[in-house]
Structures are given as structure tokens and as C-alpha cells.
Write a protein that holds these residues in place. Structure first.
Motif, short mmCIF file in Angstrom:
data_model
loop_
_atom_site.label_atom_id
_atom_site.label_comp_id
_atom_site.label_asym_id
_atom_site.label_seq_id
_atom_site.Cartn_x
_atom_site.Cartn_y
_atom_site.Cartn_z
N GLY A 302 42.53 72.26 -52.41
CA GLY A 302 41.57 73.27 -51.95
C GLY A 302 40.30 72.68 -51.38
O GLY A 302 40.30 71.75 -50.57
N THR A 303 39.18 73.24 -51.84
CA THR A 303 37.87 72.79 -51.38
C THR A 303 37.68 71.30 -51.61
O THR A 303 37.11 70.58 -50.77
CB THR A 303 36.78 73.59 -52.12
OG1 THR A 303 36.86 74.94 -51.69
CG2 THR A 303 35.38 73.07 -51.86
N SER A 304 38.16 70.82 -52.74
CA SER A 304 38.00 69.39 -53.05
C SER A 304 38.77 68.55 -52.04
O SER A 304 38.36 67.43 -51.69
CB SER A 304 38.49 69.08 -54.47
OG SER A 304 37.68 69.74 -55.40
N SER A 348 37.94 66.51 -58.11
CA SER A 348 38.19 67.79 -58.77
C SER A 348 36.91 68.28 -59.44
O SER A 348 36.33 67.56 -60.27
CB SER A 348 39.29 67.63 -59.82
OG SER A 348 39.44 68.83 -60.53
N GLN A 349 36.48 69.47 -59.08
CA GLN A 349 35.30 70.04 -59.73
C GLN A 349 35.57 70.21 -61.21
O GLN A 349 34.81 69.74 -62.06
CB GLN A 349 34.97 71.39 -59.06
CG GLN A 349 33.69 72.06 -59.51
CD GLN A 349 33.80 72.76 -60.85
OE1 GLN A 349 32.99 72.52 -61.76
NE2 GLN A 349 34.79 73.61 -61.04
N SER A 350 36.66 70.85 -61.53
CA SER A 350 36.95 71.18 -62.93
C SER A 350 37.43 69.96 -63.71
O SER A 350 37.25 69.87 -64.92
CB SER A 350 38.03 72.25 -62.99
OG SER A 350 39.22 71.75 -62.40
N THR A 353 42.56 70.39 -62.81
CA THR A 353 43.59 70.94 -61.92
C THR A 353 44.92 70.19 -62.14
O THR A 353 45.00 68.97 -61.99
CB THR A 353 43.12 70.85 -60.46
OG1 THR A 353 41.92 71.61 -60.38
CG2 THR A 353 44.14 71.40 -59.48
N VAL A 399 34.15 81.60 -58.58
CA VAL A 399 35.49 81.03 -58.34
C VAL A 399 35.52 80.29 -57.00
O VAL A 399 36.15 79.25 -56.86
CB VAL A 399 36.56 82.15 -58.39
CG1 VAL A 399 37.92 81.61 -57.98
CG2 VAL A 399 36.62 82.72 -59.80
N ALA A 400 34.84 80.86 -56.02
CA ALA A 400 34.80 80.19 -54.71
C ALA A 400 33.77 79.06 -54.79
O ALA A 400 32.60 79.27 -55.02
CB ALA A 400 34.40 81.18 -53.64
N SER A 401 34.27 77.87 -54.58
CA SER A 401 33.44 76.69 -54.74
C SER A 401 32.36 76.60 -53.65
O SER A 401 32.66 76.79 -52.47
CB SER A 401 34.36 75.48 -54.64
OG SER A 401 33.73 74.36 -55.13
N LYS A 488 36.63 79.75 -47.30
CA LYS A 488 35.65 80.62 -47.95
C LYS A 488 35.77 82.04 -47.42
O LYS A 488 35.70 83.01 -48.17
CB LYS A 488 34.21 80.12 -47.72
CG LYS A 488 33.80 78.91 -48.47
CD LYS A 488 33.73 79.06 -49.97
CE LYS A 488 35.00 78.57 -50.61
NZ LYS A 488 34.97 77.23 -51.15
N GLU A 491 38.91 83.76 -48.82
CA GLU A 491 38.83 83.96 -50.27
C GLU A 491 37.87 85.09 -50.64
O GLU A 491 38.11 85.83 -51.59
CB GLU A 491 38.31 82.64 -50.85
CG GLU A 491 38.78 82.31 -52.22
CD GLU A 491 38.23 80.96 -52.69
OE1 GLU A 491 37.50 80.27 -51.94
OE2 GLU A 491 38.53 80.61 -53.83
O1 M6R Z 1 38.59 72.04 -59.83
P1 M6R Z 1 39.21 71.54 -58.55
O2 M6R Z 1 38.20 71.00 -57.61
O3 M6R Z 1 40.30 70.55 -58.81
O4 M6R Z 1 39.87 72.82 -57.89
C1 M6R Z 1 40.65 72.70 -56.73
C2 M6R Z 1 40.75 74.02 -55.99
O5 M6R Z 1 41.44 74.96 -56.78
C3 M6R Z 1 39.36 74.57 -55.67
O6 M6R Z 1 38.64 73.64 -54.94
C4 M6R Z 1 39.48 75.87 -54.86
O7 M6R Z 1 40.11 75.63 -53.64
C5 M6R Z 1 38.08 76.44 -54.61
N1 M6R Z 1 37.50 76.93 -55.82
C6 M6R Z 1 38.13 77.52 -53.58
O8 M6R Z 1 36.84 77.98 -53.28
#
Ligand code: M6R
Length: 577
Positions: A302-304, A348-350, A353, A399-401, A488, A491
Motif C-alpha cells: 500500500g502506502t508504504s 511498514s507503519q504498523s 502487516t 486508517v488512510a495513511s 487516497k 480510499e
Molecule cells: O502498516 P503498513 O505500512 O505495513 O500497512 C500497509 C498498508 O496496508 C497501508 O499502507 C495502507 O495502504 C494505507 N493505510 C492506506 O492509506
């Protein structure tokens, strides 16, 4: 982001503090703690990993009946989530306690200086402050805090308490929020308004480097020059749920507006303009490892993933090392060619994933050197990699990064510079110039939030709202930005959108362009400006509504397109590189 609550008054401090910390739970945390002075000279500190419930259960078994205390929910930045790293932190005597939000940039040098005198128990930057204050303590807590702050560089919201002193707590801040709530014969300190809205709506906002001595029946406030000052009391009319979002309609909007701060946090402690040097901790890659790397693979979703494409451009431009970006979900199900000369970076933000976790495990099994660019310390991916760079943007609740994307870009750029610096490919003058540019980015983002700019963006959004499809175009660095823009839009608005490299448009997608398909082109001043300009003309010729993100002052584009969103120019020529 961490949460702070402090209390002094006539009620049980532990109840007020726990209630306040619960109101800040939505911000995310990994551990919590509380200190209560239950008798002059005596305090008790309890810290727990995990949910606040763990702290609450422990407190139920204790008879902690003090009316003065501080509490904290921690989102790890230095050191993993653990009881030892949780706040409050104490000095060696155990009588002074502090809670802190923010990042102390010079904590390593302070720690080196203080560790011959004091025993350090945690991995945090915060503990340095506790020892530093006690090093200056001669019975006057205010003076000790004031002297300690002169040595500290970085961001902080800090609340300090000493067991020998049951009359007041000290609160101070620098670039991290901290407020004082005023009650009747009781006062509160908190990092955010929701924590104290159950008790008061009368708030004093501290300015940077103010120091407040908070008594139960008065506040003595000193500005950074040490002069006693008085401040207006603000009445908060928001509901608790509006306050959680900082007055914004939703978390995504709040996080968009947080970007100047979150980017500052990503840079904090890692750049020295004076030395022309980048510092990155916890990489665990020696110079021999870096010299050995002949290929880089970035894995993400995704965004990452889109941030990863920008990262590829940074790395190839600065390091000249071939870099591929792969979807984690593709990489993990094929037989990728990776060896011990490949550096694999998981973004990865979280940090949780599943596809990226599985992909990084696969890369490890193939002998690659692995690195995480992550937001959550202690997350599953961070436990698989050799080293990690934390983006430090605070919890992303939307949720939307948004802010995680720009902080990830910041860290990718820092990493590329760091790598080149260690390999002696660039000199300190070059790095100094880049650091100076980077430090300007937050200020330029703030300009996008000016009332006129927001009015313009809202107007454009209203025009787009009724379309069913949109195309985003960009070249070079702005190609992945176009991909992220389209993601974005779909989403959040449920409008179908695609991002495309502008040069590819003529190879098929142009067939879809007509008056029903608005085109959003990113055409900022850059080496590909003229090319994108011609692409805009092509779509105009097919009657598409054209919206352009352009460098402020671009009069050529202004006459060509239907709508313009201006961004500021950072450097004289082109982009950051
Ligand atoms: O936590 P992560 O960066 O690994 O998540 C990956 C994607 O699910 C995340 O970037 C997703 O595409 C965005 N939240 C969308 O806005």
C-alpha cells in the motif's frame, strides 16, 4: 503519542490520573505508569507493560491515598516497551520522578557525562533528564529543572515531582503539547485536553520553555527568560469526542495537520547541521556490511510501497546501488533471488502487516541483511530485522495513511544520506545543505494549511466530488506521489482513481480521457517539468478538467490549467537531491 496526566488537589490522585490516562488511550501506547506521593518524603511508582487495565489492577491492591501524582502512557521511542523503560522515571534516590513526551536529541552525550555519577536503569532518553535535574537539585525543584533544561536539546513535555515536596509539581514544554487545567482547590496537567475535560474546562496553554509551578490553589508561571508571567485562561467548549480529535472533524484530518510536527520528530536527534552529519541508531550494520551491499530490495504494501518507490529513487540517486521495490505479497510467494550482498528493507507503519512480515522472514532465510523502516517499536517486523529506523510520527489512528507516509519519506532520505556518508561518498558540506533543506520542510508544509490555500483545495474538492473516475499523473519523484494520491482518493471518497507515470499515458490510458475524467497532474519545478507540461496539454486537448499541483509563482501553468494547488519551492533548483 505518549500521554501525560498530573494532579494536585484534595481528591485521590490515582483515580484522577487513571481516568485521565484512559481518556488518552485512543492515542495508542504500549506501557503505562503512575507515581503518587502518599506521605511527605515517600512516593510509590508502579509501571506496567500493555493495557492500562494491568496498571489499574495493580493499583487496586495498593493503598495509595496521596493527593499529588503523575502518570504516563508510553509509546516507545527509545528502548523497547518494557517495565524498565515505562515512565515515570526516577533519579537514583527514587524521590524525584518525571514523565516525558518528546525526544531528547543530545541524550547520548548527556548520558555519557552522567553515567559515571549515576546508575542508569533504562534505555530511554527520558531517564537522562531525571538524573540531570537531581544533579542540579539543592532543595529547590524549580531551580533544578530550570538549570537542567539549559542543557537539554530536543522536544519535551515534562512533568516533575519530588517526594520531599507535597506543595507543587512542575510542568514545562518545548515543541510537545502540555496544558494546565484549573480547578477549585485542585489543578491538573495533561498532554492533551480530553484527559481533564471531566474535571475542568478552564485551560492554560503553556508556551515553549515556560515553566509552571502548579500548586493546588495557584499556578506560578515563568517564561523562558525566567520572568514571572500571567496567561489567559481558555474555556473549552468541545465535547470529549471532539477534543480527542483536537477539534478536527476526524483523525485523518488531524494527522494531515500534524505533519510539520511528525516530520520534525523524524529528524530529531538524527541531523547535525553544525557537523554536517547524519546519525542513525540501531541500524546494527557495520561499515563492512554497508560496503558489501550491491543491491537493495524494498518490501512493503500500500502506502508504504509507494513510499518505497520514492526511496528507490533516493537510494539509486545518492548511492548508485540498484534498488528494487516489491509488493510483500508478491515477493513472499515467488522464488526471489536474494543473497548476503542484498540489503532488504521492510517498510511498514504498523510493523505488523502479515505479508511484509512473511516477506522479511523469507529474506532472512535467504541470507539477506534486513532492515525495518517502521513506526511501532517492538512490533513483529522489528523483531525479525537486524536493525530498524523508527519514523517517530506517533500513532496513526486514521486508517488512510498520511503522516506516516511523509515521515517514511523523511527516514528513507536520511538513510540514503547516512549510507553515502558512511561510505564517504558525500562530504559534510553536501550533507549540511541537505539537512538545512530538510529542516525547512515542516515550515513549507504549514503554508499549505494557510486559510487561502485550504479554501482553494476545498473548492477544487467540491468540483471533483461528482465525478466517477480520476487520473493522477506524475514523473520521476512525483510518479509514486501520483500513485499515493490516487490511493487516497479511492480510499476516502470511493471515487475510482488511478495513478500513472505521465509518460505512459499515451500508451493506452489516454483512450479513457474525456470531459468525465479529471486529471490531477503533479507538475512542480523539476527536471521533468516540460514533459509533464506537455502531458497536461494532451489531456486538455481531450477536454479533461485539469488540476495541477505546481510550484508557487508558476504563471505558465496558471494560464494553462483549470485549477492549481500551489506548493512552495524548497531549493533553488529542482528537488532535495
Ligand atoms: O502498516 P503498513 O505500512 O505495513 O500497512 C500497509 C498498508 O496496508 C497501508 O499502507 C495502507 O495502504 C494505507 N493505510 C492506506 O492509506
Amino acid at each position: 503519542m505518549c500521554g501525560i496526566v498530573g494532579y494536585i488537589g484534595y481528591q485521590l490522585a490515582k483515580d484522577i490520573i487513571l481516568d485521565g490516562l484512559k481518556k488518552l488511550e485512543y492515542r495508542g501506547y504500549d506501557s503505562s505508569g503512575i507515581s503518587i506521593i502518599f506521605e511527605k518524603g515517600k512516593l510509590e511508582t508502579i509501571r506496567k507493560v500493555g493495557k492500562l487495565k494491568n496498571l489499574e489492577n495493580e493499583l487496586k491492591n495498593l493503598n495509595l491515598n496521596g493527593n499529588i501524582g503523575i502518570g504516563h502512557t508510553r509509546w516507545a521511542t527509545h528502548g523497547k516497551p518494557s517495565e524498565i523503560n515505562a515512565h515515570p522515571h526516577t533519579d537514583e534516590s527514587g524521590k524525584l520522578v518525571i514523565v516525558h513526551n518528546g525526544i531528547i536529541e543530545n541524550y547520548m552525550s548527556l548520558k555519557n557525562e552522567l553515567k559515571s555519577k549515576y546508575e542508569f536503569k533504562s534505555d530511554t532518553d527520558t531517564e537522562v533528564i531525571a538524573h540531570l535535574i537531581m544533579d542540579n537539585y539543592k532543595g529547590d525543584l524549580y531551580q533544578a529543572v530550570k538549570l537542567a533544561l539549559r542543557r537539554i536539546e530536543g522536544t519535551y513535555a515534562l512533568v516533575v515531582m519530588h517526594a520531599d515536596n507535597t506543595d507543587y509539581i512542575i510542568a514545562t514544554k518545548n515543541s510537545s503539547p502540555l496544558i494546565i487545567g484549573l480547578g477549585e482547590n485542585e489543578n491538573f496537567v495533561a498532554s492533551d485536553i480530553p484527559a481533564i475535560l471531566n474535571h475542568t474546562r478552564d485551560i492554560i496553554y503553556l508556551d515553549d520553555q515556560d515553566i509552571a509551578i502548579v500548586y493546588k490553589d495557584k499556578i506560578d508561571l515563568f517564561n523562558k527568560e525566567g520572568n514571572k508571567v500571567s496567561k489567559n485562561i481558555s474555556k473549552i467548549s468541545w465535547s470529549i469526542s471532539a477534543a480527542e480529535k483536537g477539534g478536527f472533524e476526524h483523525f485523518m484530518l488531524k494527522e494531515i495537520y500534524e505533519q510539520p510536527f511528525s516530520i520534525t520528530q523524524s529528524l530529531a536527534g538524527r541531523v547535525s547541521e553544525v557537523e554536517g552529519k547524519i546519525y542513525i541508531e540501531d541500524l546494527n550494520l557495520k561499515i563492512e556490511d554497508l560496503n558489501n551491499i550491491n543491491r537493495i530490495v524494498i518490501l512493503a504494501c500500500g502506502t508504504s510501497y509507494y513510499a518505497g518507490i520514492v526511496g528507490k529513487y533516493y537510494l539509486e540517486n545518492i548511492l548508485k546501488i540498484p534498488t528494487d521495490v516489491d509488493y510483500s505479497s508478491e515477493f513472499r510467494y515467488r522464488n526471489p533471488v536474494i543473497d548476503n550482498k542484498t540489503l532488504v528493507i521492510a517498510i511498514s507503519q504498523s510493523g505488523e502487516t502479515a505479508d511484509t512480515l512473511a516477506a522479511i522472514k523469507l529474506a532472512n532465510s535467504l541470507g539477506a541483511k534486513t532492515l525495518g523502516i517502521l513506526n511501532v517499536i517492538g512490533s513483529a517486523i522489528s523483531r525479525e530485522t537486524i536493525g530498524n529506523i523508527y519514523i517517530h510520527c506517533g500513532p496513526e489512528i486514521g486508517v488512510a495513511s498520511t503522516k506516516a507516509f511523509t515521515s517514511t519519506l523523511t527516514c528513507l532520505y536520511l538513510f540514503a544520506l547516512y549510507f553515502a556518508q558512511e561510505k564517504k561518498m558525500i562530504n559534510s558540506d553536501y550533507i549540511r545543505e541537505k539537512i538545512s533543506n530538510l529542516k525547512h520542510v515542516p515550515k513549507l508544509i504549514e503554508k499549505i494549511f494557510s486559510p487561502n490555500s485550504i479554501k482553494n483545495i476545498k473548492n477544487i474538492s467540491n468540483k471533483l466530488a461528482n465525478f466517477k473516475d480520476c487520473l493522477y499523473l506524475g514523473r520521476n519523484y512525483n510518479y509514486p506521489i501520483a500513485l499515493e494520491g490516487a490511493l487516497k482518493l479511492k480510499e476516502i471518497s470511493y471515487i475510482h482513481a488511478e495513478g500513472y507515470p505521465a509518460g505512459e499515458m499515451k500508451h493506452g490510458p489516454i483512450a479513457l480521457i474525456d470531459k468525465n475524467t479529471p486529471v490531477i497532474a503533479i507538475c512542480t519545478e523539476s527536471s521533468t517539468y516540460d514533459k509533464v507540461f506537455s502531458n497536461i496539454k494532451e489531456v486538455k486537448a481531450r477536454d479533461a478538467l485539469t488540476i495541477t499541483i505546481a510550484t508557487e509563482g508558476d504563471l505558465n501553468l496558471a494560464t494553462e490549467v483549470d485549477y492549481i494547488i500551489n506548493v512552495q519551492k524548497l531549493v533553488k533548483r529542482f528537488h532535495l537531491l
